[in-house]
Scaffold this active site. Structure first.
Site, PDB file in Angstrom:
ATOM      1  N   HIS A 240      32.736 -11.100   4.917  1.00  0.00           N
ATOM      2  CA  HIS A 240      31.881 -12.131   5.510  1.00  0.00           C
ATOM      3  C   HIS A 240      30.615 -12.329   4.663  1.00  0.00           C
ATOM      4  O   HIS A 240      29.507 -12.449   5.163  1.00  0.00           O
ATOM      5  CB  HIS A 240      31.511 -11.773   6.951  1.00  0.00           C
ATOM      6  CG  HIS A 240      31.036 -12.949   7.758  1.00  0.00           C
ATOM      7  ND1 HIS A 240      29.702 -13.257   7.907  1.00  0.00           N
ATOM      8  CD2 HIS A 240      31.713 -13.891   8.448  1.00  0.00           C
ATOM      9  CE1 HIS A 240      29.573 -14.333   8.664  1.00  0.00           C
ATOM     10  NE2 HIS A 240      30.790 -14.738   9.004  1.00  0.00           N
TER      11      HIS A 240
ATOM     12  N   HIS B 279      35.210 -15.521  17.908  1.00  0.00           N
ATOM     13  CA  HIS B 279      34.160 -16.329  18.525  1.00  0.00           C
ATOM     14  C   HIS B 279      34.259 -17.750  17.998  1.00  0.00           C
ATOM     15  O   HIS B 279      35.069 -18.046  17.111  1.00  0.00           O
ATOM     16  CB  HIS B 279      32.777 -15.729  18.271  1.00  0.00           C
ATOM     17  CG  HIS B 279      32.340 -15.726  16.836  1.00  0.00           C
ATOM     18  ND1 HIS B 279      32.991 -15.009  15.848  1.00  0.00           N
ATOM     19  CD2 HIS B 279      31.298 -16.348  16.210  1.00  0.00           C
ATOM     20  CE1 HIS B 279      32.373 -15.177  14.702  1.00  0.00           C
ATOM     21  NE2 HIS B 279      31.350 -15.999  14.886  1.00  0.00           N
TER      22      HIS B 279
ATOM     23  N   HIS C   2      26.082 -10.878  18.707  1.00  0.00           N
ATOM     24  CA  HIS C   2      25.970 -12.070  17.879  1.00  0.00           C
ATOM     25  C   HIS C   2      25.242 -13.160  18.663  1.00  0.00           C
ATOM     26  O   HIS C   2      24.905 -12.964  19.840  1.00  0.00           O
ATOM     27  CB  HIS C   2      27.370 -12.525  17.441  1.00  0.00           C
ATOM     28  CG  HIS C   2      27.364 -13.441  16.264  1.00  0.00           C
ATOM     29  ND1 HIS C   2      26.546 -13.259  15.172  1.00  0.00           N
ATOM     30  CD2 HIS C   2      28.102 -14.560  15.989  1.00  0.00           C
ATOM     31  CE1 HIS C   2      26.771 -14.215  14.286  1.00  0.00           C
ATOM     32  NE2 HIS C   2      27.693 -15.023  14.768  1.00  0.00           N
TER      33      HIS C   2
ATOM     34  N   ASP D  81      31.560 -10.796  13.586  1.00  0.00           N
ATOM     35  CA  ASP D  81      30.156 -11.070  13.317  1.00  0.00           C
ATOM     36  C   ASP D  81      29.261 -10.319  14.296  1.00  0.00           C
ATOM     37  O   ASP D  81      29.440 -10.395  15.522  1.00  0.00           O
ATOM     38  CB  ASP D  81      29.883 -12.563  13.432  1.00  0.00           C
ATOM     39  CG  ASP D  81      30.489 -13.352  12.283  1.00  0.00           C
ATOM     40  OD1 ASP D  81      31.332 -12.777  11.555  1.00  0.00           O
ATOM     41  OD2 ASP D  81      30.135 -14.523  12.115  1.00  0.00           O
TER      42      ASP D  81
ATOM     43  N   ASP E  69      33.514 -21.213  11.169  1.00  0.00           N
ATOM     44  CA  ASP E  69      34.152 -20.503  10.052  1.00  0.00           C
ATOM     45  C   ASP E  69      35.161 -19.473  10.533  1.00  0.00           C
ATOM     46  O   ASP E  69      35.822 -18.829   9.711  1.00  0.00           O
ATOM     47  CB  ASP E  69      33.099 -19.855   9.153  1.00  0.00           C
ATOM     48  CG  ASP E  69      32.135 -18.939   9.900  1.00  0.00           C
ATOM     49  OD1 ASP E  69      31.754 -19.277  11.032  1.00  0.00           O
ATOM     50  OD2 ASP E  69      31.753 -17.895   9.340  1.00  0.00           O
ATOM     51  N   HIS E  70      35.320 -19.353  11.854  1.00  0.00           N
ATOM     52  CA  HIS E  70      36.303 -18.412  12.396  1.00  0.00           C
ATOM     53  C   HIS E  70      37.459 -19.099  13.116  1.00  0.00           C
ATOM     54  O   HIS E  70      38.402 -18.415  13.519  1.00  0.00           O
ATOM     55  CB  HIS E  70      35.614 -17.416  13.329  1.00  0.00           C
ATOM     56  CG  HIS E  70      34.677 -16.507  12.601  1.00  0.00           C
ATOM     57  ND1 HIS E  70      34.985 -15.207  12.253  1.00  0.00           N
ATOM     58  CD2 HIS E  70      33.426 -16.734  12.110  1.00  0.00           C
ATOM     59  CE1 HIS E  70      33.974 -14.677  11.600  1.00  0.00           C
ATOM     60  NE2 HIS E  70      33.016 -15.588  11.498  1.00  0.00           N
TER      61      HIS E  70
ATOM     62  N   HIS F 114      32.182 -19.851  16.312  1.00  0.00           N
ATOM     63  CA  HIS F 114      31.540 -20.430  15.139  1.00  0.00           C
ATOM     64  C   HIS F 114      32.655 -20.935  14.225  1.00  0.00           C
ATOM     65  O   HIS F 114      33.685 -20.273  14.051  1.00  0.00           O
ATOM     66  CB  HIS F 114      30.655 -19.406  14.431  1.00  0.00           C
ATOM     67  CG  HIS F 114      29.333 -19.220  15.113  1.00  0.00           C
ATOM     68  ND1 HIS F 114      28.572 -18.080  14.994  1.00  0.00           N
ATOM     69  CD2 HIS F 114      28.621 -20.052  15.929  1.00  0.00           C
ATOM     70  CE1 HIS F 114      27.460 -18.215  15.698  1.00  0.00           C
ATOM     71  NE2 HIS F 114      27.472 -19.394  16.278  1.00  0.00           N
TER      72      HIS F 114
END
Length: 311
Positions: free
Chosen positions: A278, A70, A150, A220, A74-75, A72
């Site tokens: 995570h 996805h 999510h 997530d 941090d990914h 976000h």
């Protein structure tokens, strides 16, 4: 699990990053390498992923596919840097990225604004709610995607090692006078017709293949039993555990999960093994995550950076 990285003859996952949104000095945002024999697959690409690959001596030239769960940061914030480095290092082989469709626009804009032309073809396969299911299949591996729960569209992945060929029993094959040139057909399940008329049944001279193995990556997500069909009987299950269970309400508000919830999903899915990651940066000590998870699902481990978990 093994602490050194191997390249071939294996099905395994190596943890490059196990933290959530904010990196710490000793924990990095989410990134994993799935190894299927000689091919490498990158799952998520948080900030610093290429440095982690170098640190753990993972050969970038073996990278075949990238899966981004996805959008976000941090990914995927480490992706443009990795792509640029691969180009500078002379990569010419096509690289395929499976991701939400907006990522293609983001990456192409970054490349355009920096005047960068990659020396290899970047192929995009969009992940959408409509096209989840099998997204990649070859003779060794099948990869499927599935939706998680999510704040924005997010997808988990199932990596399935295809069933291997049947195993020859050499002494039996010789006893039935089967020529070595025919062994490849025996491995595929064929019988052998001898010149004297005897039909040698395949199961007389071979063992059945080992069953296929499954690694399930639950990206997530808040706790939901909707994920059970995808995680069912996984040989190895990864599930996020951003918070300890005393913050279950905060986890739900932010569409994340707790240690106890991840373990509960693994238990109800009858998974063989669970790794959790995570982690929120608010935690400097990760031991309590295991202390909460293992009473619910005993075969739980932390997703430790630099560690390779055999599947």
């Amino acid at each position: 699990m093994i602490s050194n990285y191997l390249f071939s003859g294996m099905f395994a996952v190596t943890i490059l990053g196990n933290n959530s949104a904010i990196p710490t000095l000793d924990r990095h945002p989410t990134a994993q390498i799935v190894t299927c024999n000689d091919q490498l697959l990158l799952v998520d690409c948080g900030e610093g992923t290429q440095l982690q690959m170098a640190r753990y001596k993972i050969k970038r030239s073996r990278l075949r596919y990238i899966f981004i769960s996805h959008l976000h940061g941090d990914h995927y914030f480490g992706l443009i840097g990795l792509l640029n480095s691969l180009s500078l290092l002379g990569r010419t082989e096509t690289l395929t990225v499976f991701a939400p469709p907006e990522l293609e626009t983001i990456l192409l804009l970054q490349l355009e604004c920096s005047g960068t032309t990659l020396q290899f073809q970047l192929q995009f396969v969009p992940l959408t709610a409509e096209n989840h299911g099998v997204i990649l299949e070859d003779k060794e591996l099948r990869v499927s995607s599935f939706p998680t729960r999510h704040r924005i569209p997010c997808y988990g992945f199932i990596f399935e090692l295809q069933k291997r060929k049947r195993k020859i029993i050499p002494e039996q094959a010789r006893a039935y006078e089967i020529p070595a040139a025919y062994f490849s057909k025996l491995q595929e399940g064929a019988d052998y017709q001898r010149k004297d008329g005897l039909l040698v049944k395949n199961d007389w001279v071979t063992f059945p293949p080992l069953p296929g193995k499954r690694y399930v990556y639950c990206a997530d997500t808040m706790y939901t039993e909707e994920l059970l069909p995808y995680a069912e009987k996984a040989d190895l299950l990864y599930h996020e555990t951003t918070y300890l269970h005393n913050l279950a309400e905060r986890a739900a508000e932010r569409y994340h999960s707790t240690s106890v919830q991840a373990a509960t999903l693994a238990l109800n899915a009858e998974a063989k093994r669970l790794i959790i990651g995570h982690f929120s940066s608010k935690y400097s000590d990760l031991a309590p995550f295991l202390e909460e998870s293992r009473p619910v699902f005993e075969n739980t481990d932390l997703a430790e950076e630099g560690v390779t978990y055999l599947i």
